[in-house]
Design an enzyme around this catalytic site. Structure first.
Site, PDB file in Angstrom:
ATOM      1  N   GLU A  80       0.821  -1.212   0.000  1.00 28.65           N
ATOM      2  CA  GLU A  80       0.000   0.000   0.000  1.00 28.65           C
ATOM      3  C   GLU A  80       0.859   1.269   0.000  1.00 28.65           C
ATOM      4  O   GLU A  80       0.608   2.192  -0.767  1.00 28.65           O
ATOM      5  CB  GLU A  80      -0.928  -0.020   1.223  1.00 28.65           C
ATOM      6  CG  GLU A  80      -1.825   1.194   1.368  1.00 28.65           C
ATOM      7  CD  GLU A  80      -2.973   1.243   0.378  1.00 28.65           C
ATOM      8  OE1 GLU A  80      -3.753   2.221   0.434  1.00 28.65           O
ATOM      9  OE2 GLU A  80      -3.110   0.329  -0.455  1.00 28.65           O
TER      10      GLU A  80
ATOM     11  N   THR B 273     -11.914   7.875 -13.119  1.00 26.92           N
ATOM     12  CA  THR B 273     -10.912   7.347 -12.202  1.00 26.92           C
ATOM     13  C   THR B 273     -11.281   5.969 -11.675  1.00 26.92           C
ATOM     14  O   THR B 273     -10.437   5.269 -11.124  1.00 26.92           O
ATOM     15  CB  THR B 273     -10.667   8.325 -11.034  1.00 26.92           C
ATOM     16  OG1 THR B 273      -9.454   7.976 -10.354  1.00 26.92           O
ATOM     17  CG2 THR B 273     -11.846   8.328 -10.067  1.00 26.92           C
TER      18      THR B 273
END
Length: 530
Positions: free
Chosen positions: A383, A518
Site C-alpha cells: 500500500e 478514475t
C-alpha cells in the site's frame, strides 16, 4: 456466464481445480513464475473467470448490498447500501459481453432510492460520483451505443440516465456553499453535512467528467456548471495568509477552505488526496479539448514541475524512478500503490500531446511500480512505501528492512494490499503506448499473484502483508473496484486489437472515442480533440 463444461482451457495455463465454497465450480488461476506460452485470448478468458468468480460470491452472499466479505460469506454497506459492487461491475460485464450479469444489475438499479442512505452513513460526494454516477453514465453510453443489443430490457437502460439525474439532484446541495466549493461528506437524513471547513483537491477535482457528461446527455447545464465552478478554485489557486498553496507551478496543496476558496496548506503530491485531481486535468482535455483547454494547460504545468522537482531515485537503486511527496518545497520520499496511477497518466498525457519526455517519465514510473511487485514474497506491491536518496537520511530505513532496501530500492511502510488497480492501470497505458508485450506479461503475473494470494471462500479479500507467505492473513473485504478497475484493465490489455479496440486508449494521431473516469468507467468523448 461461462459454464465449466464449455470453458476450454489451454494446458499451458495450469489452472488447478479449486472450487469456492457453495459456489459454481471454477478454475481459478494459480500463480507461476512464467508468463510465457499463454496467448492473450487465453489470458483474457482467465480474467473473465476471475470476474465471474468474484461476482458469483457477491451475488450469492452480498447482493444487493455494497460489498462482499468473502472470508465469512457475509456483506457490508460502506457505500450507503445502494449496491456499490453491482454498479461498479456493470461496465466490465458489458465489455466482457456477459448479458446475464448485465441484466442482473440493470434489474437492481431502478429499485434504488438514491435520495436515502439506507444505513444512515455519510454520503461521500466523491466516492458516489466516481462509482455510482460514473458507472451508470458509462453503462448508459455503452448500452445505447455499441452494445445496444446486450441488455434484455431497454426500459432498464433508460433508467440508468434517470437514476443518474436522481442521484445528482440528491447530491447537489453539497455545492450550496459561499464559494461553490462543495462539502464532501453529506448526511441525507436532514440535508446537512459533517461540518468540515475544508475539502480536498481530489474530492473537489474528480467530479468534472461525470457531472459534465450528465449535462451533455440531459441538456441541463447546471450539473456541469456546479462541478466546473468548484474546479475553478483549483485552476486559479489562492492561498490563505502564510500558506504557499502552489509550491511549484501547477503543483498545489491538498485542502481548500470551503468558505473562502483558499488553500490552507502546501502539502501534496500524486498520492491519495491529490491523485485524481491531476488525473482529471488531462482526461477533461480528452473529453473535450475546446471546453477544457485550461485544464490541459494546468496539467502540463503540474507534469513539468513533477519531472523537474519530484522525480526521485533511491540511493540503493538509482535505476528506479518514484515520485516524491512534498510539504511546500520540502520533499518527502513517500509513494503509494494509489500513486502508481501516475505512470499511466503521464503516458496518456505524453501520447496526447506528442511529448516524448512525458511519456518516457511515465514509463519509468510504471517500471518503478513494477519493482514493488516483483520484490515481495507474494508478487504484489504494498500500500505505501518509502526510500532515501543519496546523501539523505539513511537512518530512516528500518533496521529490519535494510537488506530489503539495499536490494529493492524501497522499504515498506504499509504492507497491506487492498485489491488496488493502479499498478495494472499503468501497465495498461504503457502497453497501449508501446505495444510491448512485457506489459501484458507483467499484468498476467500480477493477476496470477492476486488470485493465488487473495482468493478465499466466496471471493477475493484484501490481505495484511504482501511480503509474508500467504499474504499475512485476510482482512476480509472485497471492494467494488476489483470489478470496475483491476479486472477491466486486465481484460482490456489482453483484448487489444480485437472487437474491444474502439474502447482502448488510442496513440498519437488517433482520435479518442472514450475516456476512463478514475474508477475505469469509460465515458463517450463529447468534443473535439487536438
Amino acid at each position: 456466464m461461462l459454464s465449466l463444461s464449455i470453458f476450454v482451457l489451454s494446458a499451458s495455463l495450469v489452472f488447478p481445480y479449486r472450487p469456492a465454497i457453495a459456489l459454481p465450480q471454477r478454475w481459478p488461476i494459480r500463480y507461476s513464475n512464467s508468463s510465457t506460452g499463454v496467448s492473450p485470448q487465453d489470458r483474457a478468458n482467465a480474467v473473465k473467470v476471475v470476474f465471474e468468480t468474484a461476482w458469483d460470491g457477491y451475488y450469492k452472499y452480498a447482493f444487493p448490498n455494497d460489498e462482499l466479505y468473502p472470508v465469512n460469506n457475509s456483506f457490508g454497506n460502506s457505500r450507503n447500501g445502494w449496491g456499490a459492487s453491482a454498479v461498479d461491475a456493470i461496465t466490465t460485464a458489458i465489455l466482457m459481453q456477459n448479458g446475464t450479469i448485465v441484466d442482473e444489475i440493470l434489474a437492481h438499479i431502478p429499485e434504488v432510492d438514491f435520495g436515502v442512505s439506507y444505513h444512515d452513513e455519510i454520503v461521500s460526494v466523491f466516492e458516489t460520483t466516481i462509482r455510482y454516477l460514473g458507472g451508470m453514465l458509462s453503462a448508459y453510453d455503452l448500452l445505447t451505443g455499441p452494445f445496444s443489443g446486450l441488455a434484455s430490457n431497454s426500459s432498464q437502460v433508460d433508467a440508468l440516465l434517470s437514476q443518474s439525474i436522481n442521484l445528482a439532484n440528491a447530491l447537489s446541495y453539497a455545492f450550496e456553499t459561499p464559494t461553490g466549493v462543495p462539502t464532501n461528506n453529506l448526511i441525507f437524513g436532514n440535508r446537512s453535512d459533517d461540518g468540515s471547513e475544508t475539502n480536498g483537491i481530489a474530492t473537489i477535482g474528480t467530479l468534472v467528467l461525470e457531472w459534465t457528461r450528465l449535462s451533455d446527455l440531459t441538456g441541463n447545464t447546471t450539473y456541469a456548471e456546479l462541478a466546473q465552478r468548484a474546479e475553478s478554485y483549483l485552476l486559479e489557486p489562492m492561498s490563505a495568509p502564510g500558506v504557499n498553496g502552489e509550491p511549484w507551478p501547477g503543483l498545489v496543496g491538498t485542502d481548500v477552505n470551503i468558505t473562502t476558496g483558499q488553500f490552507t496548506d502546501g502539502v501534496g503530491g500524486w498520492n491519495g488526496g491529490g491523485d485524481s485531481f491531476y488525473e482529471y486535468l488531462i482526461k477533461a482535455h480528452v473529453y473535450d479539448s475546446t471546453r477544457f483547454s485550461e485544464y490541459k494547460d494546468r496539467w502540463v504545468l503540474a507534469a513539468q514541475s513533477t519531472m523537474d522537482y519530484l522525480g526521485s531515485h533511491p540511493s540503493s537503486r538509482p535505476d528506479i524512478t518514484f515520485i516524491a511527496a512534498y510539504n511546500e518545497t520540502r520533499l518527502k520520499y513517500d509513494f503509494s500503490h494509489l500513486g502508481c496511477f501516475a505512470g499511466g497518466n503521464f503516458i496518456l498525457g505524453g501520447q496526447l500531446l506528442n511529448n516524448t519526455m512525458m511519456t518516457t517519465f511515465g514509463l519509468e514510473v510504471t517500471a518503478g511500480c513494477h519493482e514493488t511487485y516483483v520484490s515481495t514474497v507474494t508478487g504484489i506491491g504494498p500500500e505505501d512505501f518509502s526510500w532515501t536518496v543519496t546523501g539523505g537520511n539513511s537512518s530512516a530505513v528500518p533496521a529490519n528492512q535494510s537488506d530489503f532496501y539495499d536490494a529493492n530500492g524501497f522499504y515498506i511502510t504499509d504492507s497491506s494490499y487492498e485489491l488496488r488497480p493502479e499498478v495494472i492501470e499503468s501497465y495498461y497505458y504503457a502497453y497501449r503506448a508501446t505495444n510491448d508485450s512485457k506489459y501484458q506479461d507483467w499484468t498476467w503475473d500480477a493477476i496470477q499473484a492476486i488470485n493465488a494470494t487473495t482468493r478465499v471462500n466466496s471471493g477475493y479479500s484484501e490481505i495484511a502483508d504482501v511480503d509474508a507467505a500467504g499474504g499475512g492473513g485476510f482482512i476480509g473485504w472485497q471492494d467494488s473496484f476489483l470489478f470496475a478497475e483491476v479486472l477491466k484493465y486486465s481484460y482490456l490489455i489482453f483484448t487489444a486489437g480485437g472487437p474491444d479496440e474502439q474502447f482502448q486508449v488510442q496513440g498519437p494521431g488517433s482520435m479518442q472515442g472514450w475516456v476512463f473516469n478514475t474508477e475505469a468507467h469509460p465515458l463517450k468523448v463529447a468534443g473535439p480533440q487536438v
